[in-house]
Enzyme design. Structure first.
Site, PDB file in Angstrom:
ATOM      1  N   THR A 204       2.860  -1.353   8.917  1.00  0.00           N
ATOM      2  CA  THR A 204       3.351  -2.219   9.997  1.00  0.00           C
ATOM      3  C   THR A 204       3.561  -3.659   9.551  1.00  0.00           C
ATOM      4  O   THR A 204       4.195  -4.433  10.269  1.00  0.00           O
ATOM      5  CB  THR A 204       2.316  -2.275  11.144  1.00  0.00           C
ATOM      6  OG1 THR A 204       1.090  -2.782  10.591  1.00  0.00           O
ATOM      7  CG2 THR A 204       2.082  -0.901  11.751  1.00  0.00           C
TER       8      THR A 204
ATOM      9  N   HIS B  38      10.609 -23.975   9.103  1.00  0.00           N
ATOM     10  CA  HIS B  38       9.563 -24.680   9.852  1.00  0.00           C
ATOM     11  C   HIS B  38       8.152 -24.446   9.305  1.00  0.00           C
ATOM     12  O   HIS B  38       7.272 -25.271   9.536  1.00  0.00           O
ATOM     13  CB  HIS B  38       9.594 -24.260  11.330  1.00  0.00           C
ATOM     14  CG  HIS B  38      10.735 -24.880  12.087  1.00  0.00           C
ATOM     15  ND1 HIS B  38      10.790 -24.903  13.463  1.00  0.00           N
ATOM     16  CD2 HIS B  38      11.864 -25.507  11.657  1.00  0.00           C
ATOM     17  CE1 HIS B  38      11.909 -25.515  13.847  1.00  0.00           C
ATOM     18  NE2 HIS B  38      12.579 -25.882  12.767  1.00  0.00           N
TER      19      HIS B  38
ATOM     20  N   CYS C  22       3.109  -3.248   4.004  1.00  0.00           N
ATOM     21  CA  CYS C  22       2.265  -2.092   4.354  1.00  0.00           C
ATOM     22  C   CYS C  22       3.017  -1.313   5.434  1.00  0.00           C
ATOM     23  O   CYS C  22       4.240  -1.437   5.533  1.00  0.00           O
ATOM     24  CB  CYS C  22       0.868  -2.527   4.776  1.00  0.00           C
ATOM     25  SG  CYS C  22       0.776  -3.595   6.226  1.00  0.00           S
TER      26      CYS C  22
ATOM     27  N   ILE D  55       1.117  -5.615   9.595  1.00  0.00           N
ATOM     28  CA  ILE D  55       0.086  -6.363  10.332  1.00  0.00           C
ATOM     29  C   ILE D  55      -1.180  -6.547   9.487  1.00  0.00           C
ATOM     30  O   ILE D  55      -1.733  -7.653   9.388  1.00  0.00           O
ATOM     31  CB  ILE D  55      -0.221  -5.657  11.673  1.00  0.00           C
ATOM     32  CG1 ILE D  55       1.012  -5.710  12.571  1.00  0.00           C
ATOM     33  CG2 ILE D  55      -1.417  -6.312  12.367  1.00  0.00           C
ATOM     34  CD1 ILE D  55       0.913  -4.843  13.822  1.00  0.00           C
ATOM     35  N   GLY D  56      -1.637  -5.480   8.879  1.00  0.00           N
ATOM     36  CA  GLY D  56      -2.859  -5.584   8.064  1.00  0.00           C
ATOM     37  C   GLY D  56      -2.683  -6.577   6.926  1.00  0.00           C
ATOM     38  O   GLY D  56      -3.559  -7.430   6.679  1.00  0.00           O
TER      39      GLY D  56
ATOM     40  N   HIS E 217       7.464 -30.931  10.233  1.00  0.00           N
ATOM     41  CA  HIS E 217       6.897 -29.604   9.974  1.00  0.00           C
ATOM     42  C   HIS E 217       5.835 -29.673   8.877  1.00  0.00           C
ATOM     43  O   HIS E 217       4.857 -28.934   8.905  1.00  0.00           O
ATOM     44  CB  HIS E 217       8.010 -28.616   9.621  1.00  0.00           C
ATOM     45  CG  HIS E 217       9.031 -28.526  10.698  1.00  0.00           C
ATOM     46  ND1 HIS E 217       8.752 -28.012  11.942  1.00  0.00           N
ATOM     47  CD2 HIS E 217      10.311 -28.959  10.747  1.00  0.00           C
ATOM     48  CE1 HIS E 217       9.824 -28.098  12.703  1.00  0.00           C
ATOM     49  NE2 HIS E 217      10.786 -28.681  12.002  1.00  0.00           N
TER      50      HIS E 217
ATOM     51  N   ASP F 173       0.874  -1.181   0.000  1.00  0.00           N
ATOM     52  CA  ASP F 173       0.000   0.000   0.000  1.00  0.00           C
ATOM     53  C   ASP F 173       0.915   1.237   0.000  1.00  0.00           C
ATOM     54  O   ASP F 173       2.139   1.114  -0.138  1.00  0.00           O
ATOM     55  CB  ASP F 173      -1.000  -0.025   1.169  1.00  0.00           C
ATOM     56  CG  ASP F 173      -0.344   0.189   2.525  1.00  0.00           C
ATOM     57  OD1 ASP F 173       0.907   0.297   2.595  1.00  0.00           O
ATOM     58  OD2 ASP F 173      -1.079   0.238   3.527  1.00  0.00           O
TER      59      ASP F 173
HETATM   60  C1  RB5 Z   1      -1.846   2.735   6.495  1.00  0.00           C
HETATM   61  O1  RB5 Z   1      -1.874   3.949   7.162  1.00  0.00           O
HETATM   62  C2  RB5 Z   1      -1.620   1.603   7.480  1.00  0.00           C
HETATM   63  O2  RB5 Z   1      -2.729   1.460   8.304  1.00  0.00           O
HETATM   64  C3  RB5 Z   1      -1.316   0.312   6.755  1.00  0.00           C
HETATM   65  O3  RB5 Z   1      -0.215   0.503   5.930  1.00  0.00           O
HETATM   66  C4  RB5 Z   1      -0.963  -0.890   7.609  1.00  0.00           C
HETATM   67  O4  RB5 Z   1       0.044  -0.573   8.514  1.00  0.00           O
HETATM   68  C5  RB5 Z   1      -2.077  -1.619   8.212  1.00  0.00           C
HETATM   69  O5  RB5 Z   1      -1.913  -2.606   8.913  1.00  0.00           O
END
Ligand code: RB5
Length: 161
Positions: free
Chosen positions: A81, A112, A79, A83-84, A147, A21
């Site tokens: 973090t 693994h 992205c 995480i998304g 594994h 993103d």
């Molecule tokens: C975008 O601002 C941010 O929310 C996205 O890149 C990401 O970190 C989501 O998990």
């Protein structure tokens, strides 16, 4: 439990699908340079610019689809973090996405977990570490054996849910 999947594929992928993103765009650009240097075939599925805020699930899904469509391919998602993109990618059967911000995780998610999708946060790590993580993840083979049994179990439990 016995293994129901095919034996491990080649250590290195035949092609990489990469996506991001806006928040991952800078790191993606650096990783693309590395992939070109290493002559690893890759396809960039966007987004095209850091200047416009976009929805990471839309770009994550493009890479998920590309990986699922082609055997011996793998994906990289970036992205802010990581995480998304990780949450998105791991919703799809056949995807094993690993969020890695250190070298040990980059190695172990291959050995693994046979991670076929690497996720990083462009706001978490710098380009040099990101590139080293990619090098390790590209070249480390899956250990297989027990594994593989665990990966088979993981897919089976998801099918039953
Ligand atoms: C975008 O601002 C941010 O929310 C996205 O890149 C990401 O970190 C989501 O998990």
């Amino acid at each position: 439990m016995s293994s129901v999947s095919s034996p491990p594929g080649p250590a290195e992928p035949e092609i990489i699908a990469i996506g991001c993103d806006h928040a991952g765009h800078g790191l993606k650009r650096e990783i693309l340079k590395l992939l070109h240097e290493l002559k690893v075939p890759c396809v960039d599925l966007g987004c095209a610019s850091p200047d416009e805020s976009v929805h990471y699930p839309l770009y994550g899904k493009k890479v998920v689809d590309a990986v699922l469509a082609r055997p011996h391919s793998r994906g990289i998602l970036i992205c802010g973090t990581g995480i998304g993109m990780s949450i998105l990618a791991n919703r799809f059967s056949g995807i094993r996405a690993a969020l890695c911000h250190d070298m040990f995780s980059a190695m172990m998610c291959r050995r693994h977990n046979d991670a076929n999708l690497l996720v990083m946060g462009g706001r978490v790590i710098g380009a040099d570490l990101g590139k080293e993580i990619v090098r390790t993840w590209l070249t480390t083979p899956f250990d297989g054996g027990r594994h593989q049994e665990r990966l088979d179990l993981l897919e089976q439990l998801a099918q039953e849910a």
